[in-house]
Every structure is written in C-alpha cells, then in structure tokens.
Design a protein around this motif. Structure first.
Motif, short mmCIF file in Angstrom:
data_model
loop_
_atom_site.label_atom_id
_atom_site.label_comp_id
_atom_site.label_asym_id
_atom_site.label_seq_id
_atom_site.Cartn_x
_atom_site.Cartn_y
_atom_site.Cartn_z
N VAL A 1 0.83 -1.21 0.00
CA VAL A 1 0.00 0.00 0.00
C VAL A 1 0.87 1.26 0.00
N GLN A 2 2.04 1.19 0.62
CA GLN A 2 2.94 2.35 0.58
C GLN A 2 3.44 2.60 -0.83
N MET A 3 3.71 1.52 -1.58
CA MET A 3 4.13 1.68 -2.97
C MET A 3 3.02 2.28 -3.83
N ILE A 4 1.78 1.89 -3.57
CA ILE A 4 0.65 2.47 -4.29
C ILE A 4 0.59 3.97 -4.04
N GLN A 5 0.70 4.37 -2.78
CA GLN A 5 0.65 5.79 -2.45
C GLN A 5 1.83 6.54 -3.06
N PHE A 6 3.01 5.93 -3.01
CA PHE A 6 4.19 6.57 -3.60
C PHE A 6 3.99 6.76 -5.10
N ASN A 7 3.51 5.75 -5.80
CA ASN A 7 3.29 5.86 -7.24
C ASN A 7 2.24 6.90 -7.57
N MET A 8 1.22 7.02 -6.74
CA MET A 8 0.19 8.04 -6.96
C MET A 8 0.78 9.44 -6.79
N GLY A 9 1.55 9.63 -5.70
CA GLY A 9 2.17 10.94 -5.49
C GLY A 9 3.14 11.29 -6.60
N HIS A 10 3.93 10.28 -7.03
CA HIS A 10 4.88 10.49 -8.12
C HIS A 10 4.17 10.91 -9.39
N HIS A 11 3.06 10.25 -9.71
CA HIS A 11 2.28 10.59 -10.90
C HIS A 11 1.76 12.02 -10.83
N MET A 12 1.25 12.40 -9.68
CA MET A 12 0.61 13.72 -9.56
C MET A 12 1.62 14.85 -9.52
N ILE A 13 2.77 14.63 -8.91
CA ILE A 13 3.77 15.70 -8.88
C ILE A 13 4.36 15.92 -10.28
N GLU A 14 4.29 14.88 -11.11
CA GLU A 14 4.83 14.97 -12.46
C GLU A 14 3.85 15.58 -13.45
N TYR A 15 2.56 15.28 -13.29
CA TYR A 15 1.59 15.65 -14.32
C TYR A 15 0.64 16.77 -13.95
N TYR A 16 0.54 17.12 -12.66
CA TYR A 16 -0.38 18.18 -12.26
C TYR A 16 0.37 19.50 -12.09
N GLN A 17 -0.29 20.60 -12.44
CA GLN A 17 0.32 21.92 -12.33
C GLN A 17 -0.11 22.68 -11.07
N ASP A 18 -1.28 22.35 -10.53
CA ASP A 18 -1.80 23.08 -9.37
C ASP A 18 -0.86 22.94 -8.18
N SER A 19 -0.58 24.05 -7.53
CA SER A 19 0.41 24.06 -6.44
C SER A 19 -0.05 23.24 -5.24
N HIS A 20 -1.38 23.20 -4.96
CA HIS A 20 -1.88 22.41 -3.84
C HIS A 20 -1.61 20.92 -4.06
N VAL A 21 -1.87 20.46 -5.29
CA VAL A 21 -1.65 19.05 -5.61
C VAL A 21 -0.16 18.72 -5.54
N VAL A 22 0.67 19.60 -6.11
CA VAL A 22 2.11 19.38 -6.11
C VAL A 22 2.64 19.35 -4.67
N PHE A 23 2.18 20.28 -3.85
CA PHE A 23 2.67 20.34 -2.47
C PHE A 23 2.29 19.08 -1.70
#
Length: 339
Positions: free
Chosen positions: A281-303
C-alpha cells in the motif's frame, strides 16, 4: 513567475534531489548508525541538516529527530502552512501515542524516546506545549497538557484507572480519524473540480488503503470476524464504494482482497511485487504521489504530493536505521523500502 508556480517548481526540484536506488543500496550495507549518519552527512543532500554533528557519537534517536527536522524545514521553504499543519498534526499524534504507551507501561525507554523525539523545531505550530510531555505520568496530567485541543475529548474517552483495559488500537484509530477530519476541513474538498478530485484522491486513498491493509491483515493472519474488522474501519473511501468494502469484509478472503486492490488501483500497481501488505500500500501511495507531482500543475496538488513523497523517504531512512540497529539482514531491510 507567480508564487504558486515558483512553489511548484521548487517542490519538483526538491523531489528531483531525492535519494536514488544506488544510495539506498549503499545505506543498507552499512554496519552501524554512525556509518549511516556519516554517509548522509557527507554524500547526500542531508549534509546541511547534519552539518556539525559528530557522526561517530550520534545516537539513533538523535539522527531520526534530525531527519524529521529536515523534512519540516523543507516544507517551510515551500511556504504552505496548511501542509505544515498536517505534518505537525501527525507529529502531535505520534507524540501523544508514545505518551500513552509510557503511562500504561512505565517503560523508561519509551520516556527517553519521547524526550529525544520532541520536535522543538516546530514548536510554534503545535496546539499544545510539547515540552510538558516527558513529565506526564498519568491520564489526568496528559489531559491537562491537551486542554482545549481537539485531542482532549478523545483521550478523556479512553482514560481508565485499570491501565491494562485501555483499548490502544481504538485510541489510535480515533486520533487518525481526527487527523483526516481536520485535513479535509483544511483543504475544503466540497468543490468537485479537477484539482479537488486529485486532492481528494491523495487524502482519501491514504485512509482507504489503511482500511484495505487492515482488512487483509485481519483476514490473513487473525481470521477475525466481519464484525470485528468493521470496528477498525475509517469512514472514508476513494476508489472503492462503501458497499464494495462491506462486501470484501463480509465475503472475501485475504487473497481476493488483494486481487480487488490491484484491479481498482491498477494505474499505480503495475509491475508491483507483493512482499507485505504494508509495503504494497505504501508503494501504491508513492506511485500516486509520483504521478501527480509529475503531471499536475496546481500548487496544492504538487505540495501535497511532495509531502507524501518526502515523508516516505524519511520513513525509508528510519527503517534502515532501525534495521541496522537491530542487525536485520539487508534483504529484509530492502523489502521495507519504497522508492
């Protein structure tokens, strides 16, 4: 460049400087905590935080405290005080639970850990005076420290003269629930635009994965009843519907639970190998965060993505430090790491 864009750019740059696989591999081959400290101080971006320490004499608790301080200062640089609040609240809960363990056991090693783990660097953000925690020896004293905070009613509910009867797991559950309630209120996820859907997924998936992990463990290792499992559930869902979770609790065995998790989180489980439910489950969360920091521009999501990823890195280091301290084989330490 706007302040929002600057923050996102800075967060991505910080994430880019994270520890890599070869550095983790070097760390898990170390033979002592001072060797780990020396490597982090001289060979990684933790050098500034560890500057001035005597790596030959540093204790495990001191090193772990400095690493937690490092992530806090990184968050301060990003100037997202809402996110800092979420980080601080997690620290508050960790310290309160340690204090409860000391009250129940009277174990001086726990008290020593409380003293060394006090996050004095974040004191101005705390909702209570953390300096008083090491002197607490009873629930009445703990309630006095927590007076006026969101935690007071929770601790009051669980205090008991018969310490052996305290339901520690239920207490931890209620404190975790308070964290999610406050985080949701802080970010206000009522407007269902693209940004809030992403924020919702980052927050709610963590709660949902806690639930899924509990379902798996309680079925796999303890053969608990549906009624018992339901008591451990946080009242939040993300990718699963409520009735789907209820169906898993009622009708699935542990392997079927795992299959449903892999299917529902397929975007983040591709090529993942299962070693333990916690690591999975930690790997799932890590992969989700990695995806969003790479593809989202909104500062709240990136933070929020960066906060998740940075906390994972610190937990990796703590797992390495603890593993080396207790002379756990490198292969077993390696299986705990998420990157």
């Amino acid at each position: 460049m706007s302040s929002e864009l600057a923050m996102s750019t800075k967060a991505r740059a910080m994430f880019g400087s994270r520890l890599q696989a070869n550095e983790y591999e070097t760390l898990i081959q170390k033979k002592s905590v001072p060797e780990v400290a020396s490597y982090l101080k001289n060979e990684t971006y933790f050098s500034k935080t560890l500057d001035g320490i005597n790596e030959k004499a540093i204790h495990r608790e001191q090193l772990e405290s400095l690493l937690r301080m490092d992530i806090f200062h990184r968050l301060e640089k990003l100037e997202r005080y809402g996110g800092i609040y979420a980080f601080v609240m997690r620290s508050e809960i960790r310290m309160i639970l340690a204090c409860v363990r000391y009250i129940v056991t009277n174990d001086e090693e726990i008290r020593s850990g409380i003293i060394s783990d006090l996050p004095m660097f974040a004191q101005k953000y705390f909702s209570f005076d953390i300096k008083r925690l090491p002197e607490v020896t009873s629930f009445s004293e703990l309630l006095d420290v927590l007076k006026g905070t969101a935690y007071e009613k929770i601790i009051f509910k669980y205090q008991s003269e018969r310490l052996e009867e305290i339901d520690y797991i239920a207490l931890e559950h209620d404190l975790e629930l308070e964290l999610y309630k406050d985080t949701i209120q802080l970010l206000d996820l009522t407007k269902k635009n693209e940004v809030n859907v992403a924020l919702d997924q980052l927050i709610m998936s963590k709660a949902e994965l806690i639930n899924l992990s509990a379902i798996y463990r309680l079925k796999k290792y303890f053969k608990e009843s549906s009624q018992t499992i339901e008591k451990f559930m946080l009242p939040y869902t993300c990718f699963f519907k409520k009735h789907e979770l209820e169906d898993m609790i009622e009708n699935c065995d542990a392997d079927e639970v795992l299959e449903r998790v892999a299917k529902k989180y397929h975007r983040y489980t591709h090529d993942l190998r299962f070693t333990s439910i916690e690591q999975y489950v930690q790997m799932i969360q890590f992969n989700m965060g990695h995806h969003m920091i790479e593809y989202y521009q909104d500062s709240h999501v990136v933070f929020l993505s960066y906060l998740l990823l940075a906390e994972t890195e610190i937990q990796n280091l703590i797992n390495i430090i603890e593993g080396i301290r207790y002379q756990i084989a490198p292969d077993r330490i390696r299986a705990l790491l998420v990157y």
